[in-house]
Design a protein around this motif. Structure first.
Motif, PDB file in Angstrom:
ATOM      1  N   PHE A 152      -6.998  14.260  -9.917  1.00  0.00           N
ATOM      2  CA  PHE A 152      -8.064  13.475  -9.285  1.00  0.00           C
ATOM      3  C   PHE A 152      -7.553  12.101  -8.860  1.00  0.00           C
ATOM      4  N   GLU A 153      -6.632  11.546  -9.629  1.00  0.00           N
ATOM      5  CA  GLU A 153      -6.061  10.235  -9.289  1.00  0.00           C
ATOM      6  C   GLU A 153      -5.273  10.317  -7.986  1.00  0.00           C
ATOM      7  N   ILE A 154      -4.466  11.365  -7.822  1.00  0.00           N
ATOM      8  CA  ILE A 154      -3.696  11.531  -6.588  1.00  0.00           C
ATOM      9  C   ILE A 154      -4.628  11.754  -5.402  1.00  0.00           C
ATOM     10  N   LEU A 155      -5.638  12.598  -5.577  1.00  0.00           N
ATOM     11  CA  LEU A 155      -6.561  12.877  -4.480  1.00  0.00           C
ATOM     12  C   LEU A 155      -7.331  11.627  -4.077  1.00  0.00           C
ATOM     13  N   ASN A 156      -7.679  10.783  -5.052  1.00  0.00           N
ATOM     14  CA  ASN A 156      -8.369   9.537  -4.735  1.00  0.00           C
ATOM     15  C   ASN A 156      -7.492   8.635  -3.870  1.00  0.00           C
ATOM     16  N   GLU A 157      -6.217   8.553  -4.201  1.00  0.00           N
ATOM     17  CA  GLU A 157      -5.306   7.734  -3.391  1.00  0.00           C
ATOM     18  C   GLU A 157      -5.136   8.318  -1.996  1.00  0.00           C
ATOM     19  N   LEU A 158      -5.066   9.628  -1.886  1.00  0.00           N
ATOM     20  CA  LEU A 158      -4.940  10.240  -0.563  1.00  0.00           C
ATOM     21  C   LEU A 158      -6.183   9.994   0.281  1.00  0.00           C
ATOM     22  N   ILE A 159      -7.351   9.950  -0.363  1.00  0.00           N
ATOM     23  CA  ILE A 159      -8.616   9.803   0.378  1.00  0.00           C
ATOM     24  C   ILE A 159      -8.814   8.368   0.841  1.00  0.00           C
ATOM     25  N   PHE A 160      -8.652   7.401  -0.062  1.00  0.00           N
ATOM     26  CA  PHE A 160      -9.030   6.024   0.263  1.00  0.00           C
ATOM     27  C   PHE A 160      -7.841   5.097   0.496  1.00  0.00           C
ATOM     28  N   THR A 161      -6.737   5.310  -0.202  1.00  0.00           N
ATOM     29  CA  THR A 161      -5.591   4.417  -0.009  1.00  0.00           C
ATOM     30  C   THR A 161      -4.819   4.791   1.249  1.00  0.00           C
ATOM     31  N   THR A 176      -2.330  -5.526 -15.647  1.00  0.00           N
ATOM     32  CA  THR A 176      -3.159  -4.321 -15.761  1.00  0.00           C
ATOM     33  C   THR A 176      -3.633  -3.849 -14.389  1.00  0.00           C
ATOM     34  N   ALA A 177      -4.000  -4.792 -13.524  1.00  0.00           N
ATOM     35  CA  ALA A 177      -4.465  -4.420 -12.181  1.00  0.00           C
ATOM     36  C   ALA A 177      -3.366  -3.735 -11.387  1.00  0.00           C
ATOM     37  N   ARG A 178      -2.113  -4.137 -11.593  1.00  0.00           N
ATOM     38  CA  ARG A 178      -1.002  -3.497 -10.884  1.00  0.00           C
ATOM     39  C   ARG A 178      -0.853  -2.026 -11.264  1.00  0.00           C
ATOM     40  N   LYS A 179      -1.242  -1.681 -12.482  1.00  0.00           N
ATOM     41  CA  LYS A 179      -1.172  -0.287 -12.899  1.00  0.00           C
ATOM     42  C   LYS A 179      -2.453   0.483 -12.554  1.00  0.00           C
ATOM     43  N   TYR A 180      -3.553  -0.236 -12.457  1.00  0.00           N
ATOM     44  CA  TYR A 180      -4.857   0.417 -12.244  1.00  0.00           C
ATOM     45  C   TYR A 180      -5.147   0.633 -10.761  1.00  0.00           C
ATOM     46  N   ILE A 181      -4.785  -0.337  -9.929  1.00  0.00           N
ATOM     47  CA  ILE A 181      -5.074  -0.287  -8.498  1.00  0.00           C
ATOM     48  C   ILE A 181      -3.797   0.124  -7.767  1.00  0.00           C
ATOM     49  N   PRO A 182      -3.867   1.044  -6.809  1.00  0.00           N
ATOM     50  CA  PRO A 182      -2.673   1.439  -6.055  1.00  0.00           C
ATOM     51  C   PRO A 182      -1.994   0.238  -5.397  1.00  0.00           C
ATOM     52  N   GLN A 183      -0.671   0.304  -5.353  1.00  0.00           N
ATOM     53  CA  GLN A 183       0.112  -0.818  -4.852  1.00  0.00           C
ATOM     54  C   GLN A 183      -0.217  -1.131  -3.404  1.00  0.00           C
ATOM     55  N   LYS A 184      -0.506  -0.107  -2.614  1.00  0.00           N
ATOM     56  CA  LYS A 184      -0.794  -0.340  -1.196  1.00  0.00           C
ATOM     57  C   LYS A 184      -2.064  -1.152  -1.016  1.00  0.00           C
ATOM     58  N   LEU A 185      -3.062  -0.949  -1.877  1.00  0.00           N
ATOM     59  CA  LEU A 185      -4.290  -1.737  -1.789  1.00  0.00           C
ATOM     60  C   LEU A 185      -4.063  -3.160  -2.289  1.00  0.00           C
ATOM     61  N   LEU A 186      -3.206  -3.319  -3.286  1.00  0.00           N
ATOM     62  CA  LEU A 186      -2.939  -4.662  -3.811  1.00  0.00           C
ATOM     63  C   LEU A 186      -2.162  -5.524  -2.827  1.00  0.00           C
ATOM     64  N   GLN A 187      -1.494  -4.902  -1.863  1.00  0.00           N
ATOM     65  CA  GLN A 187      -0.768  -5.686  -0.860  1.00  0.00           C
ATOM     66  C   GLN A 187      -1.696  -6.533  -0.010  1.00  0.00           C
ATOM     67  N   SER A 188      -2.956  -6.138   0.037  1.00  0.00           N
ATOM     68  CA  SER A 188      -3.922  -6.900   0.835  1.00  0.00           C
ATOM     69  C   SER A 188      -4.417  -8.145   0.108  1.00  0.00           C
ATOM     70  N   LYS A 198       6.850  10.023 -10.882  1.00  0.00           N
ATOM     71  CA  LYS A 198       7.813  10.807 -10.104  1.00  0.00           C
ATOM     72  C   LYS A 198       7.098  11.744  -9.136  1.00  0.00           C
ATOM     73  N   GLN A 199       6.097  12.462  -9.627  1.00  0.00           N
ATOM     74  CA  GLN A 199       5.372  13.403  -8.776  1.00  0.00           C
ATOM     75  C   GLN A 199       4.528  12.674  -7.729  1.00  0.00           C
ATOM     76  N   LYS A 200       3.932  11.553  -8.127  1.00  0.00           N
ATOM     77  CA  LYS A 200       3.104  10.805  -7.174  1.00  0.00           C
ATOM     78  C   LYS A 200       3.953  10.296  -6.014  1.00  0.00           C
ATOM     79  N   GLU A 201       5.135   9.780  -6.340  1.00  0.00           N
ATOM     80  CA  GLU A 201       6.035   9.313  -5.284  1.00  0.00           C
ATOM     81  C   GLU A 201       6.441  10.461  -4.368  1.00  0.00           C
ATOM     82  N   LYS A 202       6.654  11.624  -4.960  1.00  0.00           N
ATOM     83  CA  LYS A 202       7.032  12.800  -4.173  1.00  0.00           C
ATOM     84  C   LYS A 202       5.891  13.228  -3.257  1.00  0.00           C
ATOM     85  N   PHE A 203       4.658  13.232  -3.768  1.00  0.00           N
ATOM     86  CA  PHE A 203       3.515  13.655  -2.961  1.00  0.00           C
ATOM     87  C   PHE A 203       3.221  12.642  -1.853  1.00  0.00           C
TER      88      PHE A 203
END
Length: 1434
Positions: free
Chosen positions: A361-370, A20-32, A413-418
């Motif tokens: 809002f999910e995409i913008l959150n990743e752009l801001i903090f991830t 569940t965490a892999r789907k909830y938390i962006p992958q880039k943050l989970l790498q840490s 698909k769109q998130k990967e594109k953005f």
């Protein structure tokens, strides 16, 4: 639904938490997160371990308990185990959701039924062993999850009975007892792994080898360890499986999909979603339900559009389909959200989706903090960010004007594109959000954090939103004080306010999704305007026929004249523009004639009534603009053209000219009898908003914005028809097929040719940028001449790329910029050498170019690296010109655009799509289709000319019998060539027209002139009309620009027409013969190419046959190799086993055969090695000691040098301190002088007051005749003398100059605007006090002189001085200490301006924003300097 208490009771396994965490938390943050590999007692410890090992990268998710609660909410939806790929052995980990319909009845999703079945087996003493019970739970979970695949692809519900689960448990207990008595004789005791696995596979509906491999190994371990009793497991499992099978057969409406024949009792359910107070349904789900319940009615269709699921408001459903939804159940389904994401919702086809706003809002959150994009982008790269958000609006488009969902597949698909757009910025460093203090953070802390993150550079206004965001976060905080996770939320909200303020199209998307209220600080103009007025025509809709069913026509005589293009609707309505053969460009510019659209009815009405318009000029003036024409023809229908701005998503990107909108609205309102009032300034506001203040620029708006503007003015939208622009539609295919550097131009509302600003960038790129060899500087006169040309070219492109969205630029302006660039000496030196793109202009689009020639042309112009790229390596030996053009454009873009110009590179790539509509490399079938299309055009033109020749011959015979011929009989009807997109059911006169419809080619229509009575439309289009004779002949310049149809002179009606007809017929014949010859030449050319194509196709077929043979042989070889590999693997295993046994035997023998001599030899050998190692160690130690001593000496020298430097710096500092001390002493001396003067003034004032008070009022003395009346008594003279001294001491403005110096000193030591304004205010107040003091002195002097009475002297006010706040600021400035905003803070009981205590009897004023209170007099003085609050600046 469910509560947080129910969610908290869910127990998640460690693997489920991780999945569940892999789907909830962006992958880039989970790498840490570093995995510890420990076993944990419960799910909260697992989450705590994730947070603890995340290197502080997951602080925005709060505590472990909060994150766990969010994870449990997030995975609590039907079929989440399939979406998140949970362990099939793990039990269902969710709370079943119970929905209520409009009557309060309960419903449940069929997927949740299986969750309830896992609890019918009571958790009591059924199992004596815990391992056996764990194995049973795993087998039960796999069985239930394999059964729930039967409802894959559907989202259906059943009616839930009260106390259903307890009844089911009692029923199962009875079945269990019966099963034990009946099946006890068949239960076996000799279970082993193979038999157990075989039994389990037989019970399951489907066995998945890969998915259940882990269970298979667990089952084997169970038997190998012998820690449990499989007999009791098998009894419980087989009993449960038998019961489940029977229960599904007995109640298929609870477990199986709806089927009209086999499962007709299922309720047909439609979900009514609720989000932010808005109720809506999915269109596809509603239409499917209506089609099921109304099989005899016309089926409703709703297609999924790029992963988007459209919705309809529940109120509209009740209004529009009230007669067809009576037997459909509507259940309430609120949208569930966690703190950071929305919980997925099942789609009607069994997938999952979320609302588009949640996705945004999910995409913008990743752009801001991830990815921290807004910290990495500086003001210099603002255009990159602007282009990115414009690209986002292609998906998050307000065009739909209704809420819609996005499937999770499309979301990925769109998130990967953005996110792909920002990968090049990954290595740029950026700061992280700091931790909040233990006692929370304040508004000022938030502002400081925004500045610390560098966000104020990109968004200077971001701190203005801090206070509103802070109060919002404060209301929703979960802890006793604001924490770090709350600081993350506050920073995100401040940024979102700025983003939606800067990008109004994105905010308009929020409005269409009913989510604009989330940001109250960003005012939504559309919401405010709609709430202020009552809309009578709210539910009306404009007409917008499908552009594929519209024909677009041009004149054969002038195919490139854009002003003669026309539309033909499916119903036969013909649309033309107000310029069509009526006005020249000179007249258009001189009289400011505007573009608007005529239809057939307008033309007929005008022809009938034009004779009544006198004087003659009125016939033209009524066609100057839409307003004038509607006054002439009140029943006119209104049309407005919509022009797409992108190649893809045509419907979404349509825009209309703002000027045409401003012209249309008042005219439609007047027609519907609701004209604008004189004091209505709304149109003026929009005109000011869209005004460009540049005649070369035109503004456009989206269709959605146009819709809401019509809603604001309450316009009846049924009176308006949206039509495509014929210039755009007819230019598009020319862009593809022609090798010239054509641009996509349209006609502006003022009659000028314009293009999109992005097209302007692309035009400069292909005309200038792609015509220069940037690796060779041929200029010997100027240094860096080629580099300067490149900078000028890029800056010119940037000017256009940075224009507002939807801006159109005049073609003349773009051409002038290009001509200026062409005059550069580097361009002039290379102009004689044709560029690869220029060479292609001499070729046809379907000509072939060899791969070697294409690469050679690139290398000649310095393009070397890109020719090694994949798409050049994969290029065919011979390629079409149209494909090579795309490769050239890509090669130049890749070669010469760098990181700083990446935004231009992306823009060029998007605009290149207009040049490559077909495909990357067209295949032979597509080329043949294009050839056939051209050949069909030629044949149709020849056939048309033949028919015209025959009709003219017949007409000539008829005319010989007619004695009187009117002027209308000899008018020549122009030939129209109409580009047909799909076939349209119009009047067709020949089979060739039908054939052209079938192949969707270019159709030639000819309205033959009638001899007796020509139609009004023919009269309008006639090139020999009466109006044509009265119009001025256009100039040569206009003829070159607009290609107008040549006007013929009028013919005398009494003159015979025979000669003219014969000559015209002969001209057509000669033209037909010439066209026939050209057609034959083209035919020969195409025949040659066809032969060549046939040969290539034969070779291709032979190669395909050989490939099939080779594939078969390859498969056979692969099978043989697989067999051999298996045999080799078996042999290797056997060999390894033998070698292992042999090695064991040899080791045993060696251990026994080692003798004492060998041992002694080894001992001696080891002792010698030890001695050698000791010697080596001693040498190494001595060398190491020498190195250390040398290093110590070097360090001592460095320390000595550092001490010397330190002493020198200290000496310099001492000198600076002495100088500053001298300055301080001088300032102190000045202060002491001023204080002494002040004291002396005060002493004099006190003395004067005492003198005045001590002198008794003397009786009036009689006037001495010998003395002058002008001389006052002695005590009056003394008082007058003292006042005069005070006035003289203040007349030199010494105090004012000193005050000015002190204020300038304070202002020079700080850049804070608030402190500088406070200093200016202190100076203003000091100056005012000084003036008041001087006025009072002068008033007393005048009083004494006039009355000679000391008793009438008024007491002087306090001497002018600065406030204590300013004195503290001045002390800090002379002491070199920084002045902070906190230095000007005052308590709530003090006036913020003068810092004095406020009493109850004083008049005060309070700011509505920051609630700071000031004296009314103080703030009145303040407003003379600044028109904002001194605290919050609002």
């Amino acid at each position: 639904m469910y509560s947080d208490e129910q969610i908290e009771k869910i127990n998640l396994t460690g693997r489920t938490v991780s999945d569940t965490a892999r789907k909830y938390i962006p992958q880039k943050l989970l790498q840490s997160v570093n995995s510890t590999g420990r076993n944990y007692k419960n799910d909260e410890e697992v989450v705590q371990a994730i947070l603890s090992n995340s290197d502080n990268m997951l602080r925005m998710y709060g505590t472990a308990r909060e994150l766990l609660l969010n994870l449990k909410k997030y995975q609590n939806f039907p079929l989440s185990h399939r979406r998140f790929d949970f362990d099939p052995k793990a039990p269902y980990s969710k709370v079943p959701i119970v929905y209520k319909n409009m009557d309060g009845e309960s419903f449940m999703n069929k997927a949740d039924t299986y969750w309830m079945l896992q609890y019918i087996v009571p958790f009591d003493q059924r199992f004596k062993n815990l391992n056996s019970f764990s194995l049973f739970l795993a087998m039960q979970s796999i069985l239930l999850k394999s059964h729930d695949e039967k409802i894959a692809g559907v989202c259906e519900y059943f009616k839930l009975e009260k106390d259903w689960l307890p009844k089911l448990q009692n029923e199962f207990l009875q079945f269990h007892q019966k099963f034990l008595t009946q099946e006890s004789s068949t239960i076996r005791d000799d279970w082993d792994f193979e038999k157990a696995l075989k039994m389990f596979k037989a019970v399951l509906p489907v066995w998945k080898e890969q998915e259940y491999s882990e269970f298979e190994s667990d089952l084997k371990t169970f038997f190998d360890s012998k820690r449990g009793n499989f007999k009791e497991v098998s009894i419980a499992f087989m009993c449960f499986a038998e019961y489940l099978k029977g229960f599904i057969l007995a109640t298929p409406e609870m477990f199986l999909p709806y089927e009209k024949e086999t499962n007709p009792n299922c309720p047909i359910v439609v979900r009514v979603f609720e989000s932010h107070g808005v109720h809506f349904v999915m269109k596809s789900e509603l239409f499917n339900a209506i089609n099921i319940r109304n099989p005899n009615s016309k089926r409703l269709e709703c297609k999924e559009n790029n992963g988007k699921l459209m919705t309809m408001s529940y109120e509209k459903v009740q209004r529009k389909y009230k007669d067809r939804i009576g037997n459909i159940e509507f259940i309430k389904c609120p949208i569930q959200r966690t703190d950071h994401k929305a919980v997925p919702i099942m789609t009607p086809t069994g997938g999952h989706c979320i609302l588009a706003t949640d996705f945004l809002f999910e995409i913008l959150n990743e752009l801001i903090f991830t990815h921290r994009i807004f910290q990495k982008i500086g003001t210099g790269n603002w255009n990159v960010l602007r282009r990115f958000f414009l690209q986002m609006t292609n998906f998050f488009s307000p065009h739909h004007k209704s809420i819609f969902f996005v499937t999770l597949e499309e979301q990925e698909k769109q998130k990967e594109k953005f996110i792909e757009c920002w990968k090049k910025y990954e290595n740029i460093p950026a700061k992280y959000v700091r931790n909040a203090k233990a006692n929370g953070f304040t508004v000022q802390n938030l502002k400081n954090e925004l500045a610390n993150l560098g966000l104020t550079e990109l968004f200077p206004e971001i701190q203005y939103y801090a206070e509103a965001v802070y109060s919002e976060v404060l209301k929703t905080k979960k802890g006793e004080s604001l924490r770090t996770c709350d600081l993350f939320k506050a920073v995100e909200k401040c940024l979102l306010h700025c983003i939606f303020k800067r990008f109004p199209t994105l905010y308009l998307f929020l409005h269409t999704q009913n989510a604009c209220h989330v940001f109250p600080e960003v005012k939504c103009n559309f919401s405010q305007s709609l709430t202020q007025t009552e809309n009578k025509f709210k539910n009306t809709t404009w007409k917008e026929p499908n552009f594929k069913k519209i024909m677009f026509a041009f004149y054969v005589t002038a195919p490139d004249n854009m002003y003669l293009y026309e539309n033909i609707f499916p119903d036969g309505t013909k649309l033309t523009n107000s310029y069509n053969r009526f006005f020249t460009m000179e007249q258009i510019r001189k009289n400011h004639i505007k573009y608007f659209i005529y239809d057939t009815q307008d033309s007929i009405y005008f022809e009938k009534n034009m004779k009544s318009l006198k004087p003659r000029r009125l016939q033209d003036e009524y066609r100057y603009n839409l307003d004038a024409f509607q006054k002439f023809y009140p029943e006119k229908k209104f049309y407005i053209r919509a022009i797409p701005s992108t190649m893809k998503n045509r419907e979404v990107s349509k825009r209309v000219f703002a000027e045409e909108v401003l012209d249309l609205i008042p005219v439609v309102l007047r027609q519907q009898n609701t004209p604008l009032s004189e004091n209505d300034d709304r149109l003026a506001k929009y005109r000011n908003k869209w005004e460009t203040n540049d005649k070369d620029l035109e503004t456009t708006i989206s269709l959605t914005e146009f819709w809401y503007i019509l809603e604001e003015f309450d316009v009846d939208k049924t009176r308006i028809t949206i039509c495509p622009d014929p210039v755009y539609e007819l230019t598009m295919p020319k862009m593809v097929k022609e090798m010239t550097m054509r641009t996509l131009n349209v006609i502006s509302p003022w009659g000028e040719q314009v293009m999109r600003s992005e097209q302007a960038v692309f035009h400069i790129f292909q005309v200038v940028y792609c015509s220069v060899n940037w690796t060779t500087d041929s200029c010997k006169t100027h240094e860096n001449c080629l580099k300067e040309l490149k900078c000028r070219t890029i800056s010119s492109m940037r000017v256009y790329s940075e224009m507002d969205e939807g801006t159109y630029v005049s073609v003349a302006h773009v051409e002038s910029v290009i001509n200026q660039l062409k005059k550069h000496c580097s361009f002039q030196l290379q102009s004689k050498t044709l560029s690869p793109l220029a060479e292609l202009q001499q070729m046809e689009f379907d000509d072939l170019i060899s791969k070697e020639e294409a690469i050679s042309n690139c290398r000649k112009f310095g393009i070397t690296e890109i020719t090694q790229a994949a798409y050049f390596n994969n290029m065919a030996p011979t390629t079409t010109v149209i494909a090579v053009r795309d490769l050239y454009l890509s090669a130049w873009s890749e070669e010469f655009f760098d990181f700083e110009t990446s935004d231009l590179k992306d823009l060029i790539a998007n605009e290149s799509q207009f040049k490559s509509v077909l495909s990357e490399i067209p295949n032979m079938e597509e080329l043949e289709a294009l050839k056939q299309k051209d050949w069909a055009d030629i044949l149709k033109q020849i056939e048309y000319l033949r028919i015209m020749e025959e009709s003219e011959a017949e007409k000539y015979e008829k005319e010989r019998c007619i004695q009187k011929t009117s002027l209308e009989d000899i008018q020549k009807t122009p030939v129209l060539v109409e580009a047909l997109v799909p076939s349209v059911d119009t009047q067709k006169s020949s089979e060739s027209d039908k054939a052209s419809d079938d192949i969707q080619a270019v159709k030639v229509l000819e309205k033959a002139p009638e001899v007796e009575t020509p139609s009004s439309d023919d009269l309008r289009k006639s090139s020999v009309s009466q109006e044509a004779s009265s119009m001025e002949k256009p100039s040569s310049d206009d003829a070159q620009k607009t290609n107008p149809i040549k006007k013929l002179s009028t013919v005398d009606t009494n003159q015979s027409e025979c000669c003219e007809k014969c000559s015209r017929t002969s001209e057509w014949c000669t033209k037909a013969q010439n066209d026939l010859k050209m057609a034959e030449n083209k035919l020969e050319k195409y025949e040659k190419k066809a032969k060549r194509t046939e040969e290539v196709e034969i070779q291709m077929r032979e190669m395909e046959a050989e490939m099939k043979k080779m594939k078969k042989e390859r498969k056979e070889r692969e099978l043989a190799m697989e067999k051999k590999e298996k045999e080799n693997e078996d042999l290797k295993r056997n060999m390894l086993k033998l070698e292992f046994k042999h090695a064991k035997i040899m080791l045993a023998e060696k251990n026994h055969s080692i003798s004492q001599n060998n041992l002694l030899e080894k001992i001696t050998k080891h002792s010698e090695e030890l001695k050698k190692e000791k010697e080596k160690n001693e040498l190494l130690q001595s060398e190491r000691i020498d190195e250390l001593t040398a290093q110590l000496e070097q360090r001592n020298e460095k320390l000595h040098l550092m001490e010397v430097e330190k002493q020198q710096k200290e000496e310099v500092l001492r000198n600076e301190i002495r100088q500053k001390e001298r300055g301080f002493e001088e300032l102190r001396a000045a202060l002491t002088i001023m204080s002494n003067e002040k004291d002396s003034f005060q002493r004099e004032i006190r003395t004067l007051r005492e003198t005045i008070a001590s002198i008794p009022e003397a009786p009036p003395t009689p006037a001495d005749p010998g003395s002058s009346s002008d001389n006052p008594p002695a005590h009056q003279r003394y008082t007058l003398f003292r006042f005069q001294r005070i006035k003289d001491s203040l007349s030199h403005k010494k105090q004012l100059n000193q005050a000015k110096e002190m204020v300038e000193k304070v202002k020079s030591t700080t850049d804070i605007v608030g402190i500088r304004q406070i200093a200016d205010y202190e100076y203003y107040q000091f100056e005012w006090k000084l003036l008041e003091y001087v006025k009072e002195v002068e008033l007393n002097i005048q009083t004494i002189k006039e009355t000679c009475d000391v008793s009438k002297v008024t007491p002087l006010p306090d001497s002018p001085e600065f406030s204590q706040r300013f004195i503290n600021m001045y002390y800090k400035s002379i002491s070199g200490l920084p002045i902070l905003l906190s230095d000007i803070d005052v308590s709530d009981s003090d006036c913020y301006i003068c810092s004095r205590k406020m009493t109850s009897d004083q008049k005060t004023l309070q700011c509505e924003k920051c609630r700071k209170t000031t004296h009314y007099e103080c703030v009145a003085k303040w407003f003379k300097i600044q028109r904002s609050c001194p605290q919050c600046r609002q």
